[in-house]
Design a protein around this motif. Structure first.
Motif, PDB file in Angstrom:
ATOM      1  N   SER A 106      -7.826   2.503   2.989  1.00  0.00           N
ATOM      2  CA  SER A 106      -8.183   1.455   2.193  1.00  0.00           C
ATOM      3  C   SER A 106      -8.700   0.199   3.043  1.00  0.00           C
ATOM      4  O   SER A 106      -7.850   0.066   4.374  1.00  0.00           O
ATOM      5  N   THR A 111      -5.068  -1.421   3.886  1.00  0.00           N
ATOM      6  CA  THR A 111      -4.202  -0.861   5.096  1.00  0.00           C
ATOM      7  C   THR A 111      -4.806  -0.912   6.199  1.00  0.00           C
ATOM      8  O   THR A 111      -4.228  -1.058   7.337  1.00  0.00           O
ATOM      9  N   GLU A 169      -0.231   5.378  -0.932  1.00  0.00           N
ATOM     10  CA  GLU A 169      -0.954   5.553   0.340  1.00  0.00           C
ATOM     11  C   GLU A 169      -0.095   5.955   1.525  1.00  0.00           C
ATOM     12  O   GLU A 169       0.895   5.236   1.685  1.00  0.00           O
ATOM     13  N   GLN A 219       0.833  -1.308  -0.044  1.00  0.00           N
ATOM     14  CA  GLN A 219       0.067   0.082  -0.016  1.00  0.00           C
ATOM     15  C   GLN A 219       0.917   1.297  -0.089  1.00  0.00           C
ATOM     16  O   GLN A 219       0.556   2.425  -0.631  1.00  0.00           O
ATOM     17  N   ARG A 269       2.103   1.864  -3.333  1.00  0.00           N
ATOM     18  CA  ARG A 269       0.736   2.434  -4.328  1.00  0.00           C
ATOM     19  C   ARG A 269       0.488   3.802  -3.941  1.00  0.00           C
ATOM     20  O   ARG A 269      -0.207   4.598  -4.600  1.00  0.00           O
TER      21      ARG A 269
END
Length: 278
Positions: free
Chosen positions: A133, A136, A9, A4, A7
């Motif tokens: 998310s 996460t 985050e 994550q 990505r």
């Protein structure tokens, strides 16, 4: 968590970490932890039956949803039928478990207590979700619960008697399987379902777990399935079906079409009806 972060985050909010810490510790450290501790003294059959009470505890604890739950006869009937089927399915192992000992009573009590922690953590997750998310949030819960459980084990002196080289290879393989399929996949799926569905509906997975286990034993290990178990399986699945019946209703048929004649040409027109204006 690393995935994550790659990505993009940025899960650095202390408040959200605290929310996920509460959820993870309640569900995993106390919920799953007390279940594992209690099953040292009771059979897996008894543990499954006790765990199957989870949907009823969800109904009792989720007070804002009382009106919805108690007004839906399908949910109540489905839960009761499913529980009866599960007891029937597991009755053979329960009857063969022997006399009730003091240790068994304590183990059963701990499994019951674990249910309240699991339900409490699940409802907290549903009503006080962190802003990240699902992946996460799941990662943070697993991290916080893992650290907390390690602290409990250390404080309890469990590492004094633990010798890694004494652990058989099969146990390490089992641990790896649980990490992959239990934590990363199953728990992630559970958290996702909590975000999109009512907790009482999600909790019906406790009816299915033992059925899958027995079926896997029959398929992979050649274990026998009795006629009583088959009957219990059918009743349990019927109960889960009734509980979720509203979700299974087929979509309304596609709007019909009519053929009209406009200036000598035939045209097919779909009749579209607004649900709100019907």
């Amino acid at each position: 968590m690393a995935y994550q972060l790659l990505r993009g985050e940025r899960p650095f909010s202390i408040i959200d970490w605290l929310k996920n810490a509460v959820s993870g510790i309640l569900i995993l450290s106390f919920g799953t932890g007390l279940l594992a501790w209690g099953e040292q003294y009771i059979s897996s059959t008894e543990g499954c039956i006790i765990q199957a009470a989870a949907p009823f505890i969800f109904i009792a604890a989720d007070r804002p949803q009382w009106k919805t739950h108690f007004s839906n006869k399908k949910i109540i009937a489905g839960l009761v039928i499913g529980f009866i089927g599960l007891v029937l399915f597991l009755s053979g192992g329960l009857l063969a478990s022997g006399a009730v000992s003091h240790a068994k009573l304590i183990g059963s009590a701990m499994v019951i207590v674990s249910l309240f922690f699991w339900v409490g953590g699940s409802l907290f997750t549903k009503k006080q979700p962190a802003a990240y998310s699902i992946a996460t949030n799941t990662a943070q819960q697993l991290i916080c619960a893992g650290i907390f459980s390690l602290l409990l084990a250390t404080g309890n002196g469990e590492f004094k008697s633990f010798k890694a080289f004494r652990v058989p290879d099969q146990a390490w393989y089992g641990l790896g399987y649980l990490i992959l399929f239990g934590s990363l996949m199953a728990y992630f799926s559970y958290q996702y379902l909590l975000s999109v569905e009512r907790p009482v509906i999600v909790s019906t997975h406790t009816y299915i777990n033992p059925l899958v286990a027995v079926f896997a034993g029959w398929l992979l290990a050649g274990e026998k399935i009795t006629a009583l178990q088959v009957a219990g399986l059918i009743i349990t699945l019927a109960g889960v079906f009734i509980t979720n019946m509203d979700k299974y209703k087929s979509k309304k048929k596609s709007p019909k079409s009519v053929v009209v004649n406009i200036k000598g040409r035939k045209h097919s027109l779909r009749l579209i009806t607004s649900e709100t204006n019907r």
